[in-house]
Design a protein around this motif. Structure first.
Motif, PDB file in Angstrom:
ATOM      1  N   HIS A   1       8.798  -3.319  -2.343  1.00 21.71           N
ATOM      2  CA  HIS A   1      10.029  -2.519  -2.374  1.00 21.71           C
ATOM      3  C   HIS A   1      10.533  -2.389  -3.814  1.00 21.71           C
ATOM      4  N   GLU A   2      10.511  -3.493  -4.568  1.00 21.25           N
ATOM      5  CA  GLU A   2      10.942  -3.437  -5.963  1.00 21.25           C
ATOM      6  C   GLU A   2       9.965  -2.631  -6.820  1.00 21.25           C
ATOM      7  N   ASN A   3       8.709  -2.546  -6.355  1.00 20.67           N
ATOM      8  CA  ASN A   3       7.716  -1.727  -7.056  1.00 20.67           C
ATOM      9  C   ASN A   3       7.804  -0.251  -6.677  1.00 20.67           C
ATOM     10  N   LYS A   4       8.885   0.108  -5.972  1.00 20.97           N
ATOM     11  CA  LYS A   4       9.188   1.493  -5.609  1.00 20.97           C
ATOM     12  C   LYS A   4       8.227   2.074  -4.561  1.00 20.97           C
ATOM     13  N   LYS A   5       7.621   1.218  -3.737  1.00 22.28           N
ATOM     14  CA  LYS A   5       6.796   1.710  -2.650  1.00 22.28           C
ATOM     15  C   LYS A   5       7.687   2.072  -1.467  1.00 22.28           C
ATOM     16  N   ASP A   6       7.329   3.149  -0.764  1.00 28.67           N
ATOM     17  CA  ASP A   6       8.168   3.578   0.358  1.00 28.67           C
ATOM     18  C   ASP A   6       7.863   2.746   1.610  1.00 28.67           C
ATOM     19  N   HIS A   7       8.698   2.968   2.634  1.00 32.40           N
ATOM     20  CA  HIS A   7       8.595   2.150   3.844  1.00 32.40           C
ATOM     21  C   HIS A   7       7.242   2.299   4.523  1.00 32.40           C
ATOM     22  N   LEU A   8       6.699   3.503   4.565  1.00 34.52           N
ATOM     23  CA  LEU A   8       5.424   3.712   5.239  1.00 34.52           C
ATOM     24  C   LEU A   8       4.310   2.951   4.537  1.00 34.52           C
ATOM     25  N   TYR A   9       4.345   2.929   3.212  1.00 31.80           N
ATOM     26  CA  TYR A   9       3.339   2.184   2.452  1.00 31.80           C
ATOM     27  C   TYR A   9       3.446   0.688   2.759  1.00 31.80           C
ATOM     28  N   ILE A  10       4.680   0.187   2.765  1.00 34.06           N
ATOM     29  CA  ILE A  10       4.890  -1.243   3.023  1.00 34.06           C
ATOM     30  C   ILE A  10       4.460  -1.599   4.445  1.00 34.06           C
ATOM     31  N   MET A  11       4.781  -0.753   5.408  1.00 32.96           N
ATOM     32  CA  MET A  11       4.389  -1.006   6.792  1.00 32.96           C
ATOM     33  C   MET A  11       2.878  -1.000   6.944  1.00 32.96           C
ATOM     34  N   GLY A  12       2.198  -0.132   6.192  1.00 33.49           N
ATOM     35  CA  GLY A  12       0.751  -0.121   6.223  1.00 33.49           C
ATOM     36  C   GLY A  12       0.163  -1.418   5.700  1.00 33.49           C
ATOM     37  N   ARG A  13       0.847  -2.045   4.758  1.00 35.67           N
ATOM     38  CA  ARG A  13       0.384  -3.309   4.180  1.00 35.67           C
ATOM     39  C   ARG A  13       0.650  -4.483   5.129  1.00 35.67           C
ATOM     40  N   THR A  14       1.836  -4.523   5.708  1.00 35.21           N
ATOM     41  CA  THR A  14       2.233  -5.705   6.481  1.00 35.21           C
ATOM     42  C   THR A  14       1.916  -5.610   7.970  1.00 35.21           C
ATOM     43  N   GLY A  15       1.740  -4.374   8.467  1.00 35.56           N
ATOM     44  CA  GLY A  15       1.485  -4.218   9.892  1.00 35.56           C
ATOM     45  C   GLY A  15       2.731  -4.061  10.738  1.00 35.56           C
ATOM     46  N   HIS A  16       3.903  -3.936  10.102  1.00 30.56           N
ATOM     47  CA  HIS A  16       5.117  -3.669  10.876  1.00 30.56           C
ATOM     48  C   HIS A  16       4.988  -2.310  11.572  1.00 30.56           C
ATOM     49  N   THR A  17       5.509  -2.233  12.782  1.00 31.45           N
ATOM     50  CA  THR A  17       5.440  -0.978  13.536  1.00 31.45           C
ATOM     51  C   THR A  17       6.780  -0.256  13.597  1.00 31.45           C
ATOM     52  N   ASP A  18       7.844  -0.932  13.209  1.00 32.91           N
ATOM     53  CA  ASP A  18       9.178  -0.338  13.245  1.00 32.91           C
ATOM     54  C   ASP A  18       9.807  -0.494  11.867  1.00 32.91           C
ATOM     55  N   PRO A  19      10.160   0.611  11.200  1.00 33.50           N
ATOM     56  CA  PRO A  19      10.745   0.502   9.849  1.00 33.50           C
ATOM     57  C   PRO A  19      12.026  -0.323   9.815  1.00 33.50           C
ATOM     58  N   ARG A  20      12.725  -0.412  10.938  1.00 31.50           N
ATOM     59  CA  ARG A  20      13.955  -1.208  10.967  1.00 31.50           C
ATOM     60  C   ARG A  20      13.665  -2.696  10.762  1.00 31.50           C
ATOM     61  N   SER A  21      12.426  -3.119  11.103  1.00 32.73           N
ATOM     62  CA  SER A  21      12.059  -4.526  10.937  1.00 32.73           C
ATOM     63  C   SER A  21      12.028  -4.921   9.471  1.00 32.73           C
ATOM     64  N   LEU A  22      11.798  -3.943   8.589  1.00 36.01           N
ATOM     65  CA  LEU A  22      11.715  -4.259   7.164  1.00 36.01           C
ATOM     66  C   LEU A  22      13.070  -4.614   6.573  1.00 36.01           C
ATOM     67  N   ASN A  23      14.145  -4.122   7.178  1.00 37.94           N
ATOM     68  CA  ASN A  23      15.477  -4.337   6.606  1.00 37.94           C
ATOM     69  C   ASN A  23      15.810  -5.817   6.479  1.00 37.94           C
ATOM     70  N   HIS A  24      15.212  -6.643   7.361  1.00 28.00           N
ATOM     71  CA  HIS A  24      15.464  -8.085   7.305  1.00 28.00           C
ATOM     72  C   HIS A  24      14.867  -8.690   6.038  1.00 28.00           C
ATOM     73  N   TYR A  25      13.819  -8.064   5.520  1.00 33.51           N
ATOM     74  CA  TYR A  25      13.124  -8.603   4.355  1.00 33.51           C
ATOM     75  C   TYR A  25      13.659  -8.052   3.036  1.00 33.51           C
ATOM     76  N   LEU A  26      14.180  -6.839   3.066  1.00 36.51           N
ATOM     77  CA  LEU A  26      14.527  -6.159   1.817  1.00 36.51           C
ATOM     78  C   LEU A  26      15.831  -6.685   1.267  1.00 36.51           C
ATOM     79  N   LYS A  27      15.724  -7.826   0.584  1.00 37.16           N
ATOM     80  CA  LYS A  27      16.905  -8.451  -0.015  1.00 37.16           C
ATOM     81  C   LYS A  27      16.536  -8.929  -1.410  1.00 37.16           C
ATOM     82  N   PRO A  28      17.504  -8.994  -2.290  1.00 34.37           N
ATOM     83  CA  PRO A  28      17.199  -9.427  -3.649  1.00 34.37           C
ATOM     84  C   PRO A  28      16.723 -10.875  -3.678  1.00 34.37           C
ATOM     85  N   ASN A  29      15.865 -11.187  -4.611  1.00 36.41           N
ATOM     86  CA  ASN A  29      15.376 -12.547  -4.800  1.00 36.41           C
ATOM     87  C   ASN A  29      16.288 -13.268  -5.775  1.00 36.41           C
ATOM     88  N   GLU A  30      17.287 -13.955  -5.274  1.00 29.52           N
ATOM     89  CA  GLU A  30      18.305 -14.582  -6.122  1.00 29.52           C
ATOM     90  C   GLU A  30      17.963 -16.042  -6.385  1.00 29.52           C
TER      91      GLU A  30
END
Length: 344
Positions: free
Chosen positions: A315-344
């Motif tokens: 996500h920080e590398n500016k990849k879109d949701h479809l690209y990320i889902m293709g990498r991780t195997g997520h089937t619902d883009p809403r599932s990614l929202n749990h992960y997309l948080k800053p690394n503090e």
């Protein structure tokens, strides 16, 4: 011959649930029945089965201490069990059990009731209402953090910790695990189940076939395509591990002898049981160990941090949701929202 010759338990289950029941079943179908019945061993994963046994054991102990039946169980017993569990404070961190943990224990109760052919008390409307209220209760003291993502900076620390190991095989294997887990966003169980014939080394990418995953439990075709030129690519790390260990087939990640100089004897049965290869729990402990060595608090980092880090970093590398889902195997883009948080 009587149907009881085939399965008295099945007949009792059929009768309890109101299904049509033959008066007699011929012995000629015995082999067919037993062949199909063996498939139930794959119904859930070995890890889930262990968790369910442990969770149901906790429920059984609670029922036993109060003179209640645990199987079959009264819905009121389950509600009382929820009340007991939600008020427990864990000595390790002073927090109450999470709703997720309690839900997992209810899932175990449901599983064992279904296995026994009894209606599950967890489906009772009042049990459902209690859990719905518990999930909305903001006054409970529970852990408010997830495992933090492992991204490029943390990954470099982990690899430095691995480089401190004296054994060449250990270094090669553990780097391959960490880099593949991160780049592919793999779950630990998926990493443990990868076999050599699942790998395809192409000119500019590594393709990893996943016969099964948490989101693909019916064995549909699923591939992860991992670019060779991506930072911390697993391409060379996997090749180096395979060459060093001289592995040509079977599980990719193997157990090593205590001195770390040889791989252990390897044997696998048709049920994916055997010896000489890492399980999901082994990989979990391995990652925790290196997090501790690298100065990353194991309370906040674990095996899931690799998957979380893959999503967050892409996500920080500016990849879109479809690209990320293709990498991780997520089937619902809403599932990614749990992960997309800053690394503090």
């Amino acid at each position: 011959m009587s149907g009881n010759r085939i399965s008295p338990i099945l007949n009792d289950t059929v009768a309890k649930n109101g299904f049509y029941q033959e008066n007699e079943l011929p012995l000629s179908i015995l082999n067919d029945f037993e062949s199909a019945a063996k498939e139930t061993r794959y119904e859930i994963s070995d890890n889930t089965r262990r968790v369910y046994r442990s969770s149901f054991g906790i429920f059984s102990a609670y029922c036993g201490s109060h003179g209640l039946s645990s199987l079959p169980a009264d819905p009121r017993s389950v509600i009382s069990f929820i009340g007991h569990q939600k008020d427990i404070y864990q000595e390790s961190n002073g927090h109450q059990l999470s709703t997720q943990t309690i839900n997992s224990r209810l899932a175990a109760i449901r599983f064992f009731h279904i296995q026994a052919g009894s209606p599950s008390p967890t489906e009772h409307p009042l049990v459902i209402r209690v859990m719905r209220g518990l999930m909305r209760n903001q006054n409970r003291i529970v852990s408010d953090y997830d495992q933090q993502p492992i991204m490029y900076d943390e990954l470099e620390l982990l690899l430095q910790a691995i480089d401190e190991r004296k054994q060449n095989l250990t270094r090669k294997r553990d780097k391959a695990i960490i880099q593949l887990g991160f780049q592919g966003g793999f779950r630990r169980s998926e990493l443990a189940n990868i076999k050599v014939n699942h790998l395809s080394f192409l000119r500019d990418k590594l393709k990893v076939r996943l016969p099964y995953s948490k989101s693909n439990q019916q064995g549909q075709r699923e591939w992860k395509v991992l670019p060779k030129e991506e930072p911390f690519s697993a391409f060379d790390a996997i090749k180096e591990w395979l060459f060093a260990a001289d592995i040509k087939e079977g599980h990719l990640f193997r157990s090593l002898t205590r001195d770390g100089h040889q791989i252990r004897d390897y044997q696998v049965t048709d049920a994916n049981l055997g010896k000489g290869f890492l399980r999901g729990d082994d990989i979990y402990q391995l990652i925790k160990r290196y997090c501790n060595k690298a100065g990353l608090d194991p309370q906040y980092y674990g095996a899931h941090s690799l998957r979380s880090g893959c999503v967050t970093q892409l996500h920080e590398n500016k990849k879109d949701h479809l690209y990320i889902m293709g990498r991780t195997g997520h089937t619902d883009p809403r599932s990614l929202n749990h992960y997309l948080k800053p690394n503090e």
